[in-house]
Design a protein around this motif. Structure first.
Motif, PDB file in Angstrom:
ATOM      1  N   MET A   1     -15.737 -13.346 -31.011  1.00  0.00           N
ATOM      2  CA  MET A   1     -15.557 -14.399 -32.008  1.00  0.00           C
ATOM      3  C   MET A   1     -14.158 -14.990 -31.942  1.00  0.00           C
ATOM      4  SD  MET A   1     -16.030 -14.277 -36.176  1.00  0.00           S
ATOM      5  CE  MET A   1     -17.705 -13.663 -36.089  1.00  0.00           C
ATOM      6  N   LEU A   2     -13.168 -14.148 -31.671  1.00  0.00           N
ATOM      7  CA  LEU A   2     -11.789 -14.630 -31.566  1.00  0.00           C
ATOM      8  C   LEU A   2     -11.664 -15.696 -30.489  1.00  0.00           C
ATOM      9  CD1 LEU A   2      -8.767 -14.472 -32.244  1.00  0.00           C
ATOM     10  CD2 LEU A   2      -8.595 -12.562 -30.632  1.00  0.00           C
ATOM     11  N   SER A   3     -12.254 -15.448 -29.336  1.00  0.00           N
ATOM     12  CA  SER A   3     -12.153 -16.412 -28.237  1.00  0.00           C
ATOM     13  C   SER A   3     -12.844 -17.729 -28.582  1.00  0.00           C
ATOM     14  CB  SER A   3     -12.770 -15.819 -26.963  1.00  0.00           C
ATOM     15  OG  SER A   3     -14.129 -15.463 -27.177  1.00  0.00           O
ATOM     16  N   PHE A   4     -13.879 -17.665 -29.426  1.00  0.00           N
ATOM     17  CA  PHE A   4     -14.591 -18.879 -29.838  1.00  0.00           C
ATOM     18  C   PHE A   4     -13.665 -19.824 -30.585  1.00  0.00           C
ATOM     19  CE2 PHE A   4     -16.962 -21.262 -33.058  1.00  0.00           C
ATOM     20  CZ  PHE A   4     -17.929 -21.882 -32.285  1.00  0.00           C
ATOM     21  N   PHE A   5     -12.863 -19.295 -31.510  1.00  0.00           N
ATOM     22  CA  PHE A   5     -11.986 -20.140 -32.326  1.00  0.00           C
ATOM     23  C   PHE A   5     -10.670 -20.466 -31.629  1.00  0.00           C
ATOM     24  CE2 PHE A   5     -14.632 -18.055 -35.635  1.00  0.00           C
ATOM     25  CZ  PHE A   5     -15.173 -19.204 -36.182  1.00  0.00           C
ATOM     26  N   LYS A   6     -10.378 -19.809 -30.510  1.00  0.00           N
ATOM     27  CA  LYS A   6      -9.132 -20.087 -29.797  1.00  0.00           C
ATOM     28  C   LYS A   6      -9.251 -21.273 -28.842  1.00  0.00           C
ATOM     29  CE  LYS A   6      -6.159 -17.058 -28.612  1.00  0.00           C
ATOM     30  NZ  LYS A   6      -5.407 -15.981 -27.936  1.00  0.00           N
ATOM     31  N   ILE A   7     -10.399 -21.912 -28.815  1.00  0.00           N
ATOM     32  CA  ILE A   7     -10.599 -23.082 -27.952  1.00  0.00           C
ATOM     33  C   ILE A   7     -10.356 -24.348 -28.760  1.00  0.00           C
ATOM     34  CG2 ILE A   7     -12.274 -24.341 -26.538  1.00  0.00           C
ATOM     35  CD1 ILE A   7     -13.689 -21.671 -26.060  1.00  0.00           C
ATOM     36  N   ASN A   8      -9.597 -25.260 -28.188  1.00  0.00           N
ATOM     37  CA  ASN A   8      -9.308 -26.531 -28.865  1.00  0.00           C
ATOM     38  C   ASN A   8     -10.453 -27.503 -28.598  1.00  0.00           C
ATOM     39  OD1 ASN A   8      -8.191 -28.697 -30.165  1.00  0.00           O
ATOM     40  ND2 ASN A   8      -6.657 -29.135 -28.587  1.00  0.00           N
TER      41      ASN A   8
ATOM     42  N   ARG B   1      -4.079  -8.858 -26.347  1.00  0.00           N
ATOM     43  CA  ARG B   1      -5.425  -9.216 -26.783  1.00  0.00           C
ATOM     44  C   ARG B   1      -6.024  -8.157 -27.707  1.00  0.00           C
ATOM     45  NH1 ARG B   1      -8.862 -13.041 -25.502  1.00  0.00           N
ATOM     46  NH2 ARG B   1     -11.113 -12.683 -25.739  1.00  0.00           N
ATOM     47  N   LEU B   2      -5.769  -6.886 -27.420  1.00  0.00           N
ATOM     48  CA  LEU B   2      -6.294  -5.812 -28.259  1.00  0.00           C
ATOM     49  C   LEU B   2      -5.758  -5.931 -29.678  1.00  0.00           C
ATOM     50  CD1 LEU B   2      -7.897  -3.210 -28.640  1.00  0.00           C
ATOM     51  CD2 LEU B   2      -5.868  -1.941 -27.846  1.00  0.00           C
ATOM     52  N   VAL B   3      -4.453  -6.171 -29.800  1.00  0.00           N
ATOM     53  CA  VAL B   3      -3.837  -6.309 -31.128  1.00  0.00           C
ATOM     54  C   VAL B   3      -4.404  -7.530 -31.842  1.00  0.00           C
ATOM     55  CG1 VAL B   3      -1.677  -6.661 -32.378  1.00  0.00           C
ATOM     56  CG2 VAL B   3      -1.723  -5.164 -30.368  1.00  0.00           C
ATOM     57  N   GLN B   4      -4.581  -8.636 -31.119  1.00  0.00           N
ATOM     58  CA  GLN B   4      -5.145  -9.842 -31.710  1.00  0.00           C
ATOM     59  C   GLN B   4      -6.539  -9.571 -32.278  1.00  0.00           C
ATOM     60  OE1 GLN B   4      -5.033 -13.003 -28.787  1.00  0.00           O
ATOM     61  NE2 GLN B   4      -3.203 -13.889 -29.719  1.00  0.00           N
ATOM     62  N   ASN B   5      -7.347  -8.856 -31.508  1.00  0.00           N
ATOM     63  CA  ASN B   5      -8.705  -8.556 -31.962  1.00  0.00           C
ATOM     64  C   ASN B   5      -8.710  -7.657 -33.184  1.00  0.00           C
ATOM     65  OD1 ASN B   5     -11.070  -9.595 -30.211  1.00  0.00           O
ATOM     66  ND2 ASN B   5      -9.517  -9.053 -28.691  1.00  0.00           N
ATOM     67  N   ILE B   6      -7.829  -6.664 -33.203  1.00  0.00           N
ATOM     68  CA  ILE B   6      -7.744  -5.757 -34.349  1.00  0.00           C
ATOM     69  C   ILE B   6      -7.353  -6.534 -35.604  1.00  0.00           C
ATOM     70  CG2 ILE B   6      -6.466  -3.842 -35.361  1.00  0.00           C
ATOM     71  CD1 ILE B   6      -6.305  -2.635 -32.548  1.00  0.00           C
ATOM     72  N   VAL B   7      -6.336  -7.390 -35.490  1.00  0.00           N
ATOM     73  CA  VAL B   7      -5.873  -8.193 -36.629  1.00  0.00           C
ATOM     74  C   VAL B   7      -6.973  -9.150 -37.073  1.00  0.00           C
ATOM     75  CG1 VAL B   7      -4.217  -9.941 -37.377  1.00  0.00           C
ATOM     76  CG2 VAL B   7      -3.442  -7.999 -35.995  1.00  0.00           C
ATOM     77  N   PHE B   8      -7.606  -9.799 -36.104  1.00  0.00           N
ATOM     78  CA  PHE B   8      -8.638 -10.790 -36.390  1.00  0.00           C
ATOM     79  C   PHE B   8      -9.798 -10.171 -37.169  1.00  0.00           C
ATOM     80  CE2 PHE B   8     -12.581 -12.989 -35.323  1.00  0.00           C
ATOM     81  CZ  PHE B   8     -12.255 -14.320 -35.516  1.00  0.00           C
ATOM     82  N   TYR B   9     -10.346  -9.072 -36.680  1.00  0.00           N
ATOM     83  CA  TYR B   9     -11.522  -8.487 -37.320  1.00  0.00           C
ATOM     84  C   TYR B   9     -11.172  -7.756 -38.619  1.00  0.00           C
ATOM     85  CZ  TYR B   9     -14.381  -9.753 -33.334  1.00  0.00           C
ATOM     86  OH  TYR B   9     -15.060 -10.465 -32.388  1.00  0.00           O
ATOM     87  N   THR B  10      -9.952  -7.233 -38.695  1.00  0.00           N
ATOM     88  CA  THR B  10      -9.507  -6.630 -39.960  1.00  0.00           C
ATOM     89  C   THR B  10      -9.443  -7.696 -41.045  1.00  0.00           C
ATOM     90  OG1 THR B  10      -8.207  -4.944 -38.801  1.00  0.00           O
ATOM     91  CG2 THR B  10      -7.660  -5.362 -41.112  1.00  0.00           C
ATOM     92  N   TYR B  11      -8.877  -8.834 -40.699  1.00  0.00           N
ATOM     93  CA  TYR B  11      -8.802  -9.951 -41.644  1.00  0.00           C
ATOM     94  C   TYR B  11     -10.202 -10.438 -41.999  1.00  0.00           C
ATOM     95  CZ  TYR B  11      -7.747 -14.614 -43.468  1.00  0.00           C
ATOM     96  OH  TYR B  11      -7.677 -15.733 -44.252  1.00  0.00           O
TER      97      TYR B  11
END
Length: 470
Positions: free
Chosen positions: A1-8, A330-340
């Motif tokens: 899901m993170l990669s989905f929203f990271k596209i402009n 990327r691992l940290v980004q995913n952890i932060v993203f899904y925690t939020y």
């Protein structure tokens, strides 16, 4: 899901739309009841449709532009709860798209993507009353538009007259929707002078544009020969009212503590780790000042409800998004993203579920009992805070907001007050008058003719025995 929203890609907004719909399902399943404020707005639209005007035949401090929207909405859909939800849904989507597009155009982040829209759509789930057609929501849209003009001036290093004019105009419109947004007037002035270096001419242009919507309202009420009533109710008495605590301060702390802490973490991470250019530094300053001046609304609100603070969502979005974009792993980004993604809805839904099953929530929702059941097709005047009577009966009173109405009547000279009371009662001819505080009994002593019109049926409830015209 993170990669989905990271596209402009603007089509990411389709994903935002679907996410928004998904996040609303728990609120639908919880079946949130009608709130007292929503009933109040419905009554305003209904009464205005009968030819009455705010501050004249409707004593309440709802903003003039908000009341006009409720009037239009009443003609379209009788101010149904569904219309409140649908219109607010469109407004919220507009705010999300506008904010995300604005941050992309301003190069607020090194990456251009739709993560701010994702962050913002979750913040809009913090409270179920974010999702209704409140004056706070409508006014915050124009605060956002005004702030957007200020940010554009900063990014372009060019204070064009049209941008300055729009900034002031949008701010003035927001104030006419919701009085507490007056707190943003000094913000617009100070940031314009200190950060954008307005000249005296530009500052005056902005102030005149801000005052223009208010002057139009004043002109209308002057034409209606009730300018003093508009000034007295909207500017004076509405601010002197004791705050009606529909929710507690601990409720607000529970809802907003985590988002505000995340925003502060994002702010400090950006200042420590971020490599900001000159424009980004100015944007950072503007957003933190925006949050600070938002606190000024506490001095102007007279209802303690979550929707009063919906205006801070764009600033929280800006800072929280820094937590996501400044983490390169990327691992940290995913952890932060899904925690939020899990934490914010969990806070929102848990609070709503708890309040629905808590007795104190009757301070906010409409929950009728046997005493609110009156004969069908009868009108009622309530001389107290319990507006739940109006859910089952027709409104027969200009005193929609009775605490404010009582202050307004008390501010008048005694003879003038008694004439106004007698005129209101005889013109409305309510079938029942609910008098929990013994106020109507006092009026009957001072206006003996009322004894010919009403008799006490049970304690605190008077029934009409004849019309004044009979």
């Amino acid at each position: 899901m993170l990669s989905f929203f990271k596209i402009n890609d603007p089509f990411r907004m389709v994903g935002i739309l679907l996410l928004f719909l998904l996040l609303r399902i728990p609120y639908i399943l919880m079946d949130i009841p009608l709130t007292q404020t929503e009933l109040l707005w419905q009554l305003i639209g209904e009464r205005m449709a009968k030819g009455e005007w705010m501050y004249i035949g409707i004593i309440d401090d709802t903003g003039p532009f908000s009341s006009l929207i409720y009037l239009v909405n009443h003609y379209i859909s009788a101010n149904s709860l569904l219309s409140f939800r649908l219109i607010s849904f469109c407004i919220l989507l507009f705010q999300v798209f506008y904010t995300n597009d604005l941050l992309i155009k301003l190069n607020a982040y090194d990456e251009h993507n739709y993560l701010p829209a994702f962050v913002m759509i979750l913040l809009f789930q913090l409270s179920f009353d974010f999702l209704t057609l409140s004056p706070g929501l409508m006014g915050s849209t124009f605060i956002l538009l005004s702030f957007g003009q200020l940010l554009k001036q900063t990014a372009m290093n060019q204070n064009s007259s049209s941008s300055i004019l729009l900034m002031g105009l949008f701010g003035g419109v927001a104030f006419c929707f919701h009085f507490p947004f007056l707190a943003f007037l000094p913000f617009l002035i100070l940031t314009g002078v200190l950060i954008n270096r307005y000249s005296l001419q530009q500052l005056l242009l902005s102030l005149m544009a801000y005052l223009l919507p208010l002057l139009l309202c004043g002109l209308f009420y002057f034409w209606m020969d009730n300018l003093l009533a508009f000034i007295d109710i909207y500017f004076n008495l509405g601010r002197k009212m004791k705050i009606q605590q529909h929710v507690g301060y601990l409720d607000l702390l529970y809802l907003f503590l985590v988002p505000v802490l995340l925003a502060l973490i994002g702010y400090f991470r950006n200042n420590v780790l971020g490599r900001m250019n000159n424009n980004q530094q100015k944007q950072n300053q503007l957003f933190i000042l925006y949050l600070i001046f938002s606190a000024g609304m506490f001095f102007f609100i007279n209802r303690l409800v979550p929707y009063q603070f919906i205006v801070i969502v764009p600033a929280l979005t800006y800072f929280i998004n820094h937590i996501l974009v400044l983490n390169q792993k990327r691992l940290v980004q995913n952890i932060v993203f899904y925690t939020y993604f899990i934490l914010i809805p969990l806070i929102a839904y848990s609070w709503s579920f708890y309040k629905i099953n808590d007795a104190s929530f009757e301070n906010y929702i409409i929950k009728t009992s046997e005493k609110h059941q009156l004969p069908s097709k009868t009108s009622v005047m309530v001389l107290g805070n319990d507006i739940r009577y109006y859910l089952e009966s027709d409104l027969g009173s200009p005193y929609i907001n009775f605490p404010l109405s009582h202050m307004y009547l008390q501010a008048q000279e005694e003879n003038e007050k008694l004439v106004r009371i007698y005129r209101d009662i005889t013109e409305e001819n309510p079938g029942y008058i609910i008098d929990p505080n013994g106020l109507f009994e006092l009026w009957m002593e001072k206006i003996p003719k009322l004894n010919e019109l009403y008799e006490e049926e049970v304690e605190g409830r008077f029934k009409r025995i004849r019309n004044d015209s009979e």
